[in-house]
Design an enzyme around this catalytic site. Structure first.
Site, PDB file in Angstrom:
ATOM      1  N   GLU A 122       0.840  -1.205   0.000  1.00  0.00           N
ATOM      2  CA  GLU A 122       0.000   0.000   0.000  1.00  0.00           C
ATOM      3  C   GLU A 122       0.870   1.249   0.000  1.00  0.00           C
ATOM      4  O   GLU A 122       0.605   2.203  -0.723  1.00  0.00           O
ATOM      5  CB  GLU A 122      -0.944  -0.022   1.208  1.00  0.00           C
ATOM      6  CG  GLU A 122      -1.884   1.166   1.222  1.00  0.00           C
ATOM      7  CD  GLU A 122      -2.992   1.044   2.252  1.00  0.00           C
ATOM      8  OE1 GLU A 122      -3.267  -0.080   2.718  1.00  0.00           O
ATOM      9  OE2 GLU A 122      -3.594   2.081   2.597  1.00  0.00           O
ATOM     10  N   ARG A 142      -8.052   2.402  13.829  1.00  0.00           N
ATOM     11  CA  ARG A 142      -8.931   1.260  13.567  1.00  0.00           C
ATOM     12  C   ARG A 142      -8.920   0.282  14.759  1.00  0.00           C
ATOM     13  O   ARG A 142      -9.939  -0.306  15.095  1.00  0.00           O
ATOM     14  CB  ARG A 142      -8.546   0.547  12.266  1.00  0.00           C
ATOM     15  CG  ARG A 142      -9.504  -0.549  11.871  1.00  0.00           C
ATOM     16  CD  ARG A 142      -9.309  -1.027  10.448  1.00  0.00           C
ATOM     17  NE  ARG A 142      -9.921  -0.140   9.470  1.00  0.00           N
ATOM     18  CZ  ARG A 142     -11.187  -0.221   9.048  1.00  0.00           C
ATOM     19  NH1 ARG A 142     -11.990  -1.162   9.534  1.00  0.00           N
ATOM     20  NH2 ARG A 142     -11.662   0.610   8.168  1.00  0.00           N
ATOM     21  N   GLU A 153     -10.890  -8.070   4.507  1.00  0.00           N
ATOM     22  CA  GLU A 153     -10.300  -8.108   5.839  1.00  0.00           C
ATOM     23  C   GLU A 153     -11.195  -8.699   6.933  1.00  0.00           C
ATOM     24  O   GLU A 153     -10.694  -9.347   7.855  1.00  0.00           O
ATOM     25  CB  GLU A 153      -9.907  -6.689   6.259  1.00  0.00           C
ATOM     26  CG  GLU A 153      -8.856  -6.063   5.373  1.00  0.00           C
ATOM     27  CD  GLU A 153      -8.753  -4.572   5.605  1.00  0.00           C
ATOM     28  OE1 GLU A 153      -9.697  -3.843   5.255  1.00  0.00           O
ATOM     29  OE2 GLU A 153      -7.743  -4.120   6.156  1.00  0.00           O
TER      30      GLU A 153
END
Ligand SMILES: Cc1cc2nc3c(=O)[nH]c(=O)nc-3n(C[C@H](O)[C@H](O)[C@H](O)COP(=O)(O)OP(=O)(O)OC[C@H]3O[C@@H](n4cnc5c(N)ncnc54)[C@H](O)[C@@H]3O)c2cc1C
Ligand code: FES
Ligand code: FES
Length: 1335
Positions: free
Chosen positions: A808, A886, A1267
């Site tokens: 990423e 998160r 995910e």
């Protein structure tokens, strides 16, 4: 026929590849078969995944004619280790040689594609070739044989189930009625009306017809010459000899006493590549008749030194049939050990003498050979022939043996056993299949006739010292003793004294290794006792309660089921949405035709970049001197921070987060300081190693605890809270405090980081082919570094060989230097990192530490929680802020906690920068929840599953960050999972099992999960698409997402197909490019199909609106006619689409907002069995129920669930990143970092997609999937924890205990405290320097 030199030798290499003869006049001994295939022959189907024989991506089939048996033998081989010189006279078959998209796939390729067994496709050619080789040898294997064929292959995407399912159709147990036959189905799953379980239709398979396979080249069969050639290949640095007779071999060894003998090259290859050893002379004794002979003698079976391990296995198995059991006890143990020795590809080439002479302290065979006193014949020209017994005097020191440097091992005799001798071998490793041992052992006991009085005891251990060792004092002291319980105590005491291991010894795990020495003996003791009983020798009986300690590992063939909702009745046949369409590129992937970065043919003038990286964790750079490197052959230039025309720093989330080239200081090992540009990879890497860097070392911060102590953080902490935590604690019946740590994880995508930067010469234009999830960020950072506008750079991505978050942002660390070099030199520049470079340089999943305080009622209801989370972010911030956020958002997992405060600290350490990894902090946040739930259950003496159920969120509940859960399917998933898994009945069975077995225990548990969907960084929640319709009606679709195996392109084609109302076959996706869809968000956060799907749908809607008048005028027309007509009416047939997620956003300052678009839900039940004496485990069964809304593609979604679960299983149970206290990374490849293999998946693995869930928030009511299921793997961890609890209870230990993740064999074993572990208490922290640390 090869041409002879005047001295009778030959220097021509002749072999066949895919039926074509290859004649090489300049064979280079350092070139591997893989390099030759890919670079010289232009066959890129065979992949490089690790270069060390540990992943199987490079598997090819090698065939040779066995003149003695007059048959062709086929064997799978790792092309990355096989020297091309060893191929003389052989036939090599690669994936390209068995089938192709153009001329038809081979049934092996076809069935793997049809069963959805290829996701990113990088592992696929290797898996195809393992299966193909098996079928060439055995056209209808049993399921068990088939499953074992993949011990040497790894896949990081699929979770293996679909591969095994596809290949099961070749086995003899498979009924050709396909899935219509009950035999081919798993009957455990109850199927509701309206659901389906057929992801593949097996009936239509093209049958396997062995007569269609390519024939073995007649030339190789008809002439013996290739076997008889005396070969001499002189390379740049190494000369290779292949003598044909023993005399020639002894002459050579006399002439070059330091020369290495190379057979399988599975040791030498590793030493030369990774340990940078130089061996100027290699002698290959693979064709010396005396060394490949197998003879049965009076004493036993004699194997020539070059006999491969596979052949030994074969011969010993035949011997078991020929000789009585009692005579073959050593053979049985060797066969059992070979079962766990590497994979087929290694065993097919590695030779027995190679294992002995390497003298590795963790060799698997040497402990057995020592314990049984195997006899060697060794030979040299000067000393002649002599016999050497393998006993306590054989190993003289680290990698030194009693065989002299000028001697060769001619053969080894494995002895028959006498009736009174008993023998066994033991091995414990991180992973059962294809792993090196933590500790292993060979054990022999001989009794006086008809008694249990010991005449001789012989124990040999590996993994306990710098050599394989025999505890001679113990062995002498027990002679004459009876084989009874008192002996065990005494042997344990003696072994404890005789085999010390200092705290912090190399390899670490000291207490565990020492415990294993005793555990193994105890197992041996019980096993022999059982055998004595069967021989009617008077001895005490093994209690039934103890018998599970003696059983060898056994696993039934795997079973599975997949249940999903059928499409609505009446859905058009051509509408693919909701159907299990195969991966868009599957056919190309199975044929080896799918192109990855390093498969792009070499460009004119291309250079390779070799990175000069820091070998210090934290230091000032005093000087860098590349002069020696610049003088090396092939080297063109050295570049560093001075060569960056624009910015030498970049940041994924904040400006100037890290430098492209370290200028003054290095902040971690593996950080790039500079780079060498050279003509070839080998030249670039060798030269990069020769750049001299002088450092001034500084004291590094490595672990979270050190960072806390030093106050080393990247940002101020963030908190989320709800209710009144203090009041909650006041009200609670119990308040419990604890701490838990969770280790990191290496991405281990099969394709390492790769870039090809091509300067285009005009206006500073550059084309970059990059293995990245983030083309736009790659473009922008390159543009800033080059100080040119972004519009000059095009980043193109066809596909990735896996990403999982690792590409990423971290891909930019490698792509940007390539752009800088290409810009400076005006030449194309390529890199594909080696696995060890990738693992040292690119970071992984964040390790987390949690300190928690939880308040709860007697009933098990949670009333208050306070948690501090600490993540190890490494040297730069990268995405660590968002990862922590998160984790904070998921610190409730699936439970209603009325009063809660959770705070996240992002620790700055001198380790590689940790980054995005599937789940992005979510799994870490949720894991900590389940840890304290487990403690809470322990405190109350309740079942953790009960506690979980009691606290589940219900419809309309609000999370701790205030978001309403509606619709909320947690309870539904949980209930369905309990039902599907038959949890209650099986829990009772587990309890019964545990009451009947002391040394094996089982646990079963159900874990729910909830996962928020959206990027937590608001601006990323946008996507674009570009759709062209051509005059012939074909559609070229482009969107902002990258295909990395997750099936995104397939899903987007399905969306476009429905949106345009045309069959999927008319739609094509070529690549992702910054010149077609700009400003894309990284393909991440599971949101890509939601975001890009909407953007694609919007573009298609626009086009349909434009076509509407044409369609109205000709309602019965075809798509092609409408398109043609539209063209002539000058209607634009190309448009963009755009989408941004509405109504989301969260403000940490105010604690208000809605961070997620919606939630995905699921639950899993796992049952695990542990071996309390070794820490080994097996997952007996997993049932998953997952909510994917209305699945766009059930095959892809189930593949994502299984893949995520398996990756998560690695995280929770197996994968341990190991770093020294000074920041040196030990885990650098598949050899010492174990990801789950084929043999690790649940024996029974059932997945059900929740029926009746719809989601208004995403394209065609689907839900994100990449995910969310990963965390369900924690069900294995907590089932193992319950099993450990049962073991502890037997030892009188009740109450809570700490088990950190991953639950490695070491942690499981040491948590099962007993009389053996108690001998080895862990020394106090701070009193010694550990070998590796908890990051
Ligand atoms: C992926 C992988 C997995 C592995 N797994 C295991 C495992 O599970 N257990 C384990 O024990 N090992 C394992 N190994 C180590 C290795 O495979 C074995 O040691 C193997 O037996 C070496 O044999 P070889 O023919 O490849 O040796 P080579 O690399 O060809 O040679 C090794 C050494 O032996 C010497 N030698 C070879 N033949 C003779 C001879 N006749 N006389 C004198 N010296 C000789 C050579 O000079 C050299 O020093 C693994 C290796 C790899 C790469
Ligand atoms: S590349 Fe050869 S085994 Fe991994
Ligand atoms: S499909 Fe196996 S590694 Fe990606």
């Amino acid at each position: 026929m090869s041409v002879e030199n005047p001295d009778g030798t030959s220097s021509e290499l002749v072999f066949f590849v895919n039926g074509k003869k290859v004649l090489e006049k300049h064979a280079e001994p350092e070139t591997t078969l893989l390099q030759y295939l890919r670079q010289k022959l232009g066959l890129p189907g065979t992949k490089l995944g690790c270069g060390e024989g540990g992943c199987g991506a490079c598997t090819v089939m090698v065939s040779r004619y066995d003149r003695e048996a007059q048959t062709v033998r086929h064997f799978s081989v790792n092309a990355c280790l096989a020297p091309v010189c060893s191929m003389h006279g052989m036939a090599v078959t690669t994936v390209e040689g068995i089938g192709s998209v153009k001329h038809g796939l081979h049934p092996v390729q076809e069935r793997l594609a049809a069963s959805h067994g290829s996701q990113c496709g990088f592992c696929t050619p290797g898996i195809i070739m393992s299966m193909y080789t098996l079928l060439r040898n055995n056209p209808q294997p049993s399921i068990a044989t088939m499953e074992k064929a993949f011990e040497g292959n790894l896949c990081r995407c699929t979770g293996y189930r679909p591969i095994l399912d596809g290949f099961r159709t070749f086995t003899k147990e498979y009924c050709q009625m396909g899935e219509n036959c009950c035999r081919n189905k798993n009957n455990n799953q109850k199927q509701e009306e309206g659901t389906a379980s057929r992801l593949v239709n097996g009936v239509d398979y093209v049958p396997l017809d062995p007569s269609q396979d390519p024939i073995f080249p007649p030339e190789l069969r008809n002439t013996e010459q290739y076997d008889r050639d005396y070969l001499v290949y002189r390379g740049e640095r190494v000369t290779w000899y292949r003598p044909h007779t023993l005399a020639e071999l002894l002459d050579l060894k006399s002439q070059f006493p330091d020369a290495k003998l190379v057979i399988g090259n599975t040791e030498i290859g590793i030493e030369m590549k990774f340990k940078k050893m130089k061996y100027p002379v290699l002698i290959n004794p693979s064709h010396v008749p005396e060394l490949v002979k197998v003879e049965h003698t009076e004493a036993g079976i004699r194997f020539g030194g070059s006999v491969t391990l596979s052949r030994i296995d074969e011969e010993l198995k035949l011997a078991l049939e020929k000789y009585p059991d009692q005579q073959t006890r050593v053979f049985t143990a060797v066969i059992e050990m070979l079962r766990w020795f590497a994979g087929y590809q290694i065993r097919n080439v590695a030779a027995v003498a190679g294992n002995i002479i390497t003298a590795s302290p963790i060799s698997d065979l040497n402990p057995l050979f020592l314990a049984c006193g195997a006899m060697l014949q060794v030979h040299s020209k000067e000393r002649g022939l002599r016999e050497v017994q393998m006993n306590e005097k054989f190993f003289l020191g680290y990698r030194r043996t009693a065989v002299n440097q000028d001697e060769i091992v001619l053969n080894i005799t494995l002895p028959f056993t006498a009736k009174t001798k008993y023998f066994a071998g033991y091995k414990q490793a991180y992973r059962r299949e294809d792993d090196i041992a933590t500790v292993n052992a060979g054990m022999l006991v001989e009794f006086e006739d008809n008694s249990n009085v010991i005449k001789e005891l012989s124990l040999a251990y590996g993994g306990m010292a710098i050599t394989t060792v025999m505890p001679t004092r113990t062995l002498t002291e027990v002679v004459g003793r009876h084989w009874d319980d008192r002996l065990v105590d005494d042997v344990c005491r003696l072994l404890t004294e005789e085999m010390p291991l200092a705290a912090g010894s190399p390899g670490g795990m000291v207490e565990y290794r020492r415990s294993l020495t005793l555990s193994f003996f105890f197992k041996f003791y019980l096993t022999v006792q059982q055998q004595l009983q069967t021989m009617h020798i008077p001895t005490s009986k093994v209690p039934s309660y103890f018998q599970s300690a003696t059983t060898l590992f056994h696993k039934d063939p795997s079973r599975s089921s997949q249940i999903f909702q059928e499409v609505a009745p009446g859905q058009l046949q051509q509408d693919p949405v909701g159907r299990p369409l195969g991966h868009f590129s599957a056919a190309k992937q199975v044929a080896g035709e799918a192109i990855y970065i390093d498969d792009i043919p070499k460009m004119h003038n291309e250079l390779y970049i070799g990175f000069v990286m820091s070998n210090k964790a934290y230091a000032n750079i005093i000087s860098v001197d590349p002069s020696a490197a610049l003088a090396m052959p092939g080297v063109v230039d050295y570049i560093c921070h001075k060569d960056v025309p624009g910015h030498n720093s970049w940041g994924a989330a904040v400006q100037d987060d890290e430098e492209i080239f370290a200028s003054k200081q290095v902040l971690t090992q593996g950080q790039i300081i500079g780079a060498i540009l050279a003509e070839t990879q080998a030249q670039a890497q060798r030269a990069a190693d020769s750049v001299k860097v002088e450092y001034e070392e500084l004291e590094p911060v490595i672990t979270i605890k050190e960072a806390i102590k030093a106050g080393s953080y990247h940002r101020p902490p963030n908190s989320i809270s709800c209710g009144d935590v203090e009041a909650g604690f006041q009200q609670a019946d119990h308040v419990l405090e604890g701490e838990s740590h969770m280790g990191g994880q290496e991405h281990f995508y099969l394709e390492d980081h790769a870039t090809l930067a091509v300067p285009r010469g005009e206006d500073g234009e550059m084309e970059m082919f990059v293995a990245t999830q983030n083309p736009s960020e790659t473009q922008h950072v390159a543009a800033e570094a080059l100080d040119i506008p972004a519009n000059r750079i095009v980043v193109r991505v066809k596909r990735l060989g896996g990403g999982f978050g690792g590409k990423e942002t971290r891909s930019i660390v490698f792509s940007t230097p390539c752009a800088i070099a290409a810009n400076k030199l005006g030449r194309p520049v390529r890199v594909m990192l080696d696995r060890d470079e990738d693992m040292v340089m690119s970071g992984g999943r964040h390790p987390f530490l949690a300190r928690y305080k939880v308040g709860f009622m007697d009933s098990g209801k949670i009333v208050a929680l306070e948690v501090n989370l600490y993540s190890n972010a490494g040297m730069s911030l990268d995405l660590s802020s968002a990862v922590m956020d998160r984790a904070l958002f998921h610190s409730d997992n699936a439970y209603k906690i009325p009063n809660m405060k959770v705070t996240g600290y992002v620790c700055k350490t001198n380790t590689p920068s940790n980054t995005a990894f599937r789940g992005f902090g979510g799994p870490q946040g949720m894991m900590m929840v389940e840890q304290w739930i487990s403690d809470l259950a322990g405190t109350l003496g309740m079942s953790p599953t009960k506690i979980r159920e009691l606290n589940l969120y219900q419809e309309g509940d609000r999370t701790h960050f205030g978001q309403e859960l509606s619709p909320c399917f947690i309870q539904k998933c949980f209930d369905e999972c309990v039902k599907q898994s038959d949890f209650l009945r099986r829990k009772t069975e587990v309890d019964i099992f545990n009451s009947e077995n002391r040394w094996k225990k089982r646990g079963i548990t159900v874990i729910p999960t909830k996962f928020g969907i959206a990027y937590t960084a608001l601006h990323l929640n946008q996507a674009g698409s570009l759709v062209h319709i051509y005059q012939d009606g074909s559609v070229l679709l482009t969107h902002g997402g990258v295909e990395m195996g997750q099936g995104l392109h397939t899903k987007m084609i399905q969306v476009a197909s429905r949106a345009l109302g045309i069959p999927a076959s008319k739609i094509h996706i070529s690549e992702t490019g910054t010149n077609t869809v700009p400003n894309t968000s990284a393909t991440a956060a599971s949101a890509s199909s939601d975001l890009n799907g909407m953007a694609v749908m919007n573009a298609c809607k626009t086009l349909l609106e434009r076509l509407e008048p044409v369609m109205r005028d000709n309602p019965k027309g075809t798509w092609e006619e409408w398109v043609k007509a539209a063209y002539f009416r000058r209607i634009g047939l190309s448009t963009t689409g755009f989408y941004k997620t509405p109504g989301i956003g969260f403000d940490f300052e105010s604690g208000k907002g809605k961070p997620f678009n919606y939630f995905s839900y699921g639950a899993a039940c796992s049952e695990v069995e542990i071996d309390c004496l070794t820490g080994d485990h097996v997952v007996l069964r997993t049932d998953i129920v997952f909510d994917v809304g209305l699945s766009l593609n059930p095959a892809i979604d189930i593949g994502q669930i299984e893949g995520a679960f398996t990756q998560g299983y690695g995280l929770m149970m197996m994968e341990q990143v190991k770093m020294s206290p000074k920041g040196f990374m030990f885990t650098r490849g598949p050899g010492n970092y174990k990801i789950p293999g084929f043999g690790d998946i649940p024996v029974e693995f059932n997945v059900t997609l929740l029926k009746g869930s719809v989601n208004e928030k995403a394209v065609y009511s689907s839900k994100a999937i990449g995910e969310p299921p990963l965390f369900l793997s924690s069900s294995v961890f907590f089932a193992a924890k319950e099993a450990i609890s049962a073991a502890r209870a037997d030892a009188g230990l009740h109450g809570n205990f700490r088990l950190d993740s991953p639950a490695t064999p070491e942690r499981i074993r040491m948590a099962c405290e007993d009389q053996f572990t108690q001998r080895f208490p862990k020394p106090e922290e701070g009193t010694y320097t550990p070998w590796f640390v908890d990051l």
